[in-house]
Design a protein around this motif. Structure first.
Motif, PDB file in Angstrom:
ATOM      1  N   LEU A   1       8.497 -22.950  11.172  1.00 55.39           N
ATOM      2  CA  LEU A   1       9.585 -22.381  10.509  1.00 55.39           C
ATOM      3  C   LEU A   1      10.576 -21.405  11.698  1.00 55.39           C
ATOM      4  O   LEU A   1      11.326 -21.428  11.900  1.00 55.39           O
ATOM      5  CB  LEU A   1       9.552 -22.239   9.204  1.00 55.39           C
ATOM      6  N   LEU A   2       9.249 -20.494  12.440  1.00 52.98           N
ATOM      7  CA  LEU A   2       9.489 -19.427  13.695  1.00 52.98           C
ATOM      8  C   LEU A   2      10.551 -20.410  14.195  1.00 52.98           C
ATOM      9  O   LEU A   2      11.615 -19.919  15.003  1.00 52.98           O
ATOM     10  CB  LEU A   2       8.722 -19.195  14.034  1.00 52.98           C
ATOM     11  N   ALA A   3       9.904 -21.542  14.802  1.00 49.04           N
ATOM     12  CA  ALA A   3      10.105 -21.758  16.286  1.00 49.04           C
ATOM     13  C   ALA A   3      12.095 -22.847  15.567  1.00 49.04           C
ATOM     14  O   ALA A   3      12.858 -22.476  16.520  1.00 49.04           O
ATOM     15  CB  ALA A   3       9.454 -23.659  16.415  1.00 49.04           C
ATOM     16  N   MET A   4      12.199 -23.037  14.213  1.00 44.04           N
ATOM     17  CA  MET A   4      12.989 -23.907  13.919  1.00 44.04           C
ATOM     18  C   MET A   4      13.993 -22.548  13.494  1.00 44.04           C
ATOM     19  O   MET A   4      15.811 -23.122  13.463  1.00 44.04           O
ATOM     20  CB  MET A   4      13.059 -24.563  13.000  1.00 44.04           C
ATOM     21  N   ALA A   5      13.990 -20.979  13.976  1.00 43.57           N
ATOM     22  CA  ALA A   5      14.681 -19.977  13.593  1.00 43.57           C
ATOM     23  C   ALA A   5      15.399 -20.027  14.773  1.00 43.57           C
ATOM     24  O   ALA A   5      16.900 -19.745  14.966  1.00 43.57           O
ATOM     25  CB  ALA A   5      14.160 -19.192  12.911  1.00 43.57           C
ATOM     26  N   GLY A   6      14.147 -19.870  15.968  1.00 45.06           N
ATOM     27  CA  GLY A   6      14.938 -20.020  17.334  1.00 45.06           C
ATOM     28  C   GLY A   6      15.599 -21.398  17.801  1.00 45.06           C
ATOM     29  O   GLY A   6      16.770 -20.945  18.124  1.00 45.06           O
ATOM     30  N   LEU A   7      15.577 -22.622  17.321  1.00 45.02           N
ATOM     31  CA  LEU A   7      16.566 -23.677  17.714  1.00 45.02           C
ATOM     32  C   LEU A   7      17.541 -23.468  17.012  1.00 45.02           C
ATOM     33  O   LEU A   7      18.891 -23.198  17.162  1.00 45.02           O
ATOM     34  CB  LEU A   7      16.061 -25.324  16.708  1.00 45.02           C
ATOM     35  N   TYR A   8      18.449 -22.523  15.406  1.00 48.54           N
ATOM     36  CA  TYR A   8      19.022 -22.204  14.971  1.00 48.54           C
ATOM     37  C   TYR A   8      19.627 -21.123  15.092  1.00 48.54           C
ATOM     38  O   TYR A   8      21.713 -21.515  16.081  1.00 48.54           O
ATOM     39  CB  TYR A   8      19.119 -21.918  13.748  1.00 48.54           C
ATOM     40  N   ALA A   9      18.805 -20.025  16.454  1.00 50.68           N
ATOM     41  CA  ALA A   9      20.447 -19.099  16.711  1.00 50.68           C
ATOM     42  C   ALA A   9      20.130 -20.040  17.961  1.00 50.68           C
ATOM     43  O   ALA A   9      21.610 -19.726  18.177  1.00 50.68           O
ATOM     44  CB  ALA A   9      18.843 -18.243  17.490  1.00 50.68           C
ATOM     45  N   LEU A  10      19.753 -20.812  18.329  1.00 50.26           N
ATOM     46  CA  LEU A  10      20.563 -21.667  20.121  1.00 50.26           C
ATOM     47  C   LEU A  10      21.337 -22.314  19.571  1.00 50.26           C
ATOM     48  O   LEU A  10      22.496 -22.947  20.780  1.00 50.26           O
ATOM     49  CB  LEU A  10      19.113 -22.862  20.194  1.00 50.26           C
ATOM     50  N   LEU A  11      21.748 -22.840  18.456  1.00 48.52           N
ATOM     51  CA  LEU A  11      23.044 -23.854  18.007  1.00 48.52           C
ATOM     52  C   LEU A  11      23.908 -22.915  17.413  1.00 48.52           C
ATOM     53  O   LEU A  11      25.132 -23.496  16.940  1.00 48.52           O
ATOM     54  CB  LEU A  11      22.423 -24.828  16.510  1.00 48.52           C
ATOM     55  N   GLY A  12      23.862 -21.197  18.015  1.00 50.06           N
ATOM     56  CA  GLY A  12      25.244 -20.513  17.478  1.00 50.06           C
ATOM     57  C   GLY A  12      25.587 -19.912  16.493  1.00 50.06           C
ATOM     58  O   GLY A  12      26.241 -20.344  15.069  1.00 50.06           O
ATOM     59  N   SER A  13      23.597 -20.130  15.268  1.00 52.04           N
ATOM     60  CA  SER A  13      23.880 -19.641  14.113  1.00 52.04           C
ATOM     61  C   SER A  13      23.187 -18.502  13.485  1.00 52.04           C
ATOM     62  O   SER A  13      22.152 -18.256  13.009  1.00 52.04           O
ATOM     63  CB  SER A  13      23.639 -20.918  13.058  1.00 52.04           C
TER      64      SER A  13
ATOM     65  N   LEU B   1       8.951 -28.758   4.863  1.00 54.72           N
ATOM     66  CA  LEU B   1       9.415 -29.552   5.865  1.00 54.72           C
ATOM     67  C   LEU B   1      10.895 -30.434   5.918  1.00 54.72           C
ATOM     68  O   LEU B   1      11.416 -30.374   7.177  1.00 54.72           O
ATOM     69  CB  LEU B   1       7.964 -30.117   6.642  1.00 54.72           C
ATOM     70  N   MET B   2      10.922 -31.521   4.788  1.00 53.71           N
ATOM     71  CA  MET B   2      11.854 -31.792   5.478  1.00 53.71           C
ATOM     72  C   MET B   2      13.602 -31.457   4.732  1.00 53.71           C
ATOM     73  O   MET B   2      14.440 -31.837   5.607  1.00 53.71           O
ATOM     74  CB  MET B   2      11.366 -33.331   3.998  1.00 53.71           C
ATOM     75  N   LEU B   3      13.287 -29.859   3.958  1.00 55.97           N
ATOM     76  CA  LEU B   3      14.085 -30.156   3.770  1.00 55.97           C
ATOM     77  C   LEU B   3      15.063 -28.836   4.690  1.00 55.97           C
ATOM     78  O   LEU B   3      15.894 -28.697   5.605  1.00 55.97           O
ATOM     79  CB  LEU B   3      14.205 -28.890   2.299  1.00 55.97           C
ATOM     80  N   ASN B   4      13.671 -28.366   5.566  1.00 56.20           N
ATOM     81  CA  ASN B   4      14.109 -27.599   7.096  1.00 56.20           C
ATOM     82  C   ASN B   4      14.742 -28.245   8.400  1.00 56.20           C
ATOM     83  O   ASN B   4      15.742 -28.156   9.360  1.00 56.20           O
ATOM     84  CB  ASN B   4      12.957 -27.452   7.915  1.00 56.20           C
ATOM     85  N   ALA B   5      13.883 -30.205   7.812  1.00 53.20           N
ATOM     86  CA  ALA B   5      14.458 -30.881   8.908  1.00 53.20           C
ATOM     87  C   ALA B   5      16.360 -31.381   8.957  1.00 53.20           C
ATOM     88  O   ALA B   5      17.515 -31.207   9.766  1.00 53.20           O
ATOM     89  CB  ALA B   5      14.015 -31.981   9.525  1.00 53.20           C
ATOM     90  N   VAL B   6      16.515 -31.043   7.394  1.00 52.65           N
ATOM     91  CA  VAL B   6      17.901 -31.739   7.013  1.00 52.65           C
ATOM     92  C   VAL B   6      18.967 -30.391   7.947  1.00 52.65           C
ATOM     93  O   VAL B   6      20.232 -30.300   8.106  1.00 52.65           O
ATOM     94  CB  VAL B   6      18.110 -31.992   5.616  1.00 52.65           C
ATOM     95  N   ASN B   7      18.477 -29.183   6.999  1.00 52.70           N
ATOM     96  CA  ASN B   7      18.896 -27.537   7.799  1.00 52.70           C
ATOM     97  C   ASN B   7      19.181 -27.513   9.414  1.00 52.70           C
ATOM     98  O   ASN B   7      20.842 -27.848  10.205  1.00 52.70           O
ATOM     99  CB  ASN B   7      17.707 -26.711   7.340  1.00 52.70           C
ATOM    100  N   LEU B   8      18.369 -28.337  10.149  1.00 47.39           N
ATOM    101  CA  LEU B   8      18.592 -28.071  11.184  1.00 47.39           C
ATOM    102  C   LEU B   8      19.512 -29.585  11.741  1.00 47.39           C
ATOM    103  O   LEU B   8      20.551 -29.325  12.891  1.00 47.39           O
ATOM    104  CB  LEU B   8      17.619 -28.951  12.321  1.00 47.39           C
ATOM    105  N   SER B   9      19.766 -30.770  11.226  1.00 47.26           N
ATOM    106  CA  SER B   9      20.952 -31.580  11.219  1.00 47.26           C
ATOM    107  C   SER B   9      22.084 -31.422  11.049  1.00 47.26           C
ATOM    108  O   SER B   9      22.858 -31.312  11.508  1.00 47.26           O
ATOM    109  CB  SER B   9      20.558 -33.032  10.500  1.00 47.26           C
ATOM    110  N   PHE B  10      22.455 -30.834   9.988  1.00 47.25           N
ATOM    111  CA  PHE B  10      23.978 -29.938   9.481  1.00 47.25           C
ATOM    112  C   PHE B  10      23.879 -29.444  10.372  1.00 47.25           C
ATOM    113  O   PHE B  10      25.165 -29.108  10.763  1.00 47.25           O
ATOM    114  CB  PHE B  10      23.503 -29.287   7.822  1.00 47.25           C
ATOM    115  N   LEU B  11      23.400 -28.081  10.502  1.00 45.41           N
ATOM    116  CA  LEU B  11      23.557 -26.945  11.815  1.00 45.41           C
ATOM    117  C   LEU B  11      23.967 -27.879  13.277  1.00 45.41           C
ATOM    118  O   LEU B  11      24.777 -27.213  14.296  1.00 45.41           O
ATOM    119  CB  LEU B  11      22.314 -26.276  12.229  1.00 45.41           C
TER     120      LEU B  11
END
Lengths: 194, 104
Positions: A45-57, B38-48
């Motif tokens: 989840l923390l790594a994905m927060a980093g990816l979200y920030a990289l995506l401009g969100s 994990l699946m919910l987060n993957a979909v979020n990443l796809s959305f963004l």
């Protein structure tokens, strides 16, 4: 100079965050103790927060850390520790049937990557006109109450009701004395009283 | 090397597949719940990542939907964990094989 440095560091961050996310996700899949899995999931989840920030969100990234890696995972770790027998040593992690069950995710991943690789719009850099997901940009859109607006504020209100219903349902489900054994709690209360 | 939208979508697909594998193949209920997260987060990443490809206010829509997804994930985790506690009291196990009473 700064531009070229950005061109190196941006992809570096992307690959680092992606590597951490995928490795920790594999940890969730293969770990024996669910508590280790929860720690791995926090890493994802923390790594994905980093990816979200990289995506401009940046706003979604902050919420990811606060709500997901914070609140939800604290709840999960708390329940894991309350139910202390959550470790299952006696059952194998994977059996023959579940190995067969791994075929479906493999199929899903390969099909979706195939479809994505065929989509021309996804190759090459994204167009530059995307708005940054800051509070200043998101809030007017989210709470646009005009009739011509997208109406997200209604969804926002509904989410509040949904969360309330979920909390009430969780309390009712986890409450010990509601379903079958009211007499037990009564005698316990009496015992405490005297 | 430049990072294209396809790279983000690839990472999202891999994470979704790992989450699906955890839900389908692991028998510990907690790991199955984590697979759902994990699946919910993957979909979020796809959305963004898709939101990044659009221009103007259209790009904000893809960034608002993950906010709702996160709220719904909170509700889901809340009810799911309460159900696990409830069943654990009756069966004394978090192995999903123990919850097969509808089969018998």
């Amino acid at each position: 100079m700064l531009g070229s440095l950005d061109a190196i560091i941006g992809p570096l961050y992307f690959w680092a965050f992606s590597l951490v996310a995928v490795c920790c996700a594999l940890g969730v899949l293969t770990t024996r103790h669910p508590l280790h899995g929860a720690v791995c999931l926090i890493g994802v989840l923390l790594a994905m927060a980093g990816l979200y920030a990289l995506l401009g969100s940046p706003y979604v990234a902050v919420l990811q850390v606060l709500v997901y890696a914070g609140a939800i995972m604290v709840l999960m770790v708390f329940v894991l520790m309350v139910l202390n027998q959550a470790r299952d040593d006696h059952t194998p992690r994977f059996d023959l049937l579940s190995i067969a069950g791994l075929l479906l995710p493999l199929g899903v991943a390969s099909v979706s990557v195939n479809v994505l690789a065929g989509a021309n719009a996804l190759h090459g850099p994204a167009q530059g006109g995307a708005l940054e997901g800051s509070v200043a940009n998101l809030a007017p859109r989210l709470f646009d109450t005009t009739a011509a607006g997208p109406g997200y504020y209604l969804l926002f209100e509904l989410i509040g009701v949904l969360l309330l219903v979920a909390i009430v349902a969780a309390v009712l489900l986890a409450k010990r004395s509601l379903a079958g054994e009211p007499s037990v709690t009564k005698t316990e209360d009496a015992a405490h009283g005297h | 090397m430049v990072i294209d939208p396809i790279h983000y979508q690839g990472v999202a697909a891999i994470l979704f597949a790992i989450g699906l594998a955890a839900v389908l193949s692991r028998r510990n209920l907690f790991v199955a719940l984590m697979g759902i997260e994990l699946m919910l987060n993957a979909v979020n990443l796809s959305f963004l990542a898709f939101a990044r490809m659009h221009v103007g206010t259209a790009s904000l829509t893809g960034q608002i939907v993950p906010l709702f997804t996160i709220a719904i994930a909170a509700a889901e985790a809340c009810v799911g964990l309460a159900m696990v506690i409830c069943i654990f009291r009756q069966r004394d196990s978090v192995d999903s094989d123990a919850y097969a009473s509808m089969k018998e």
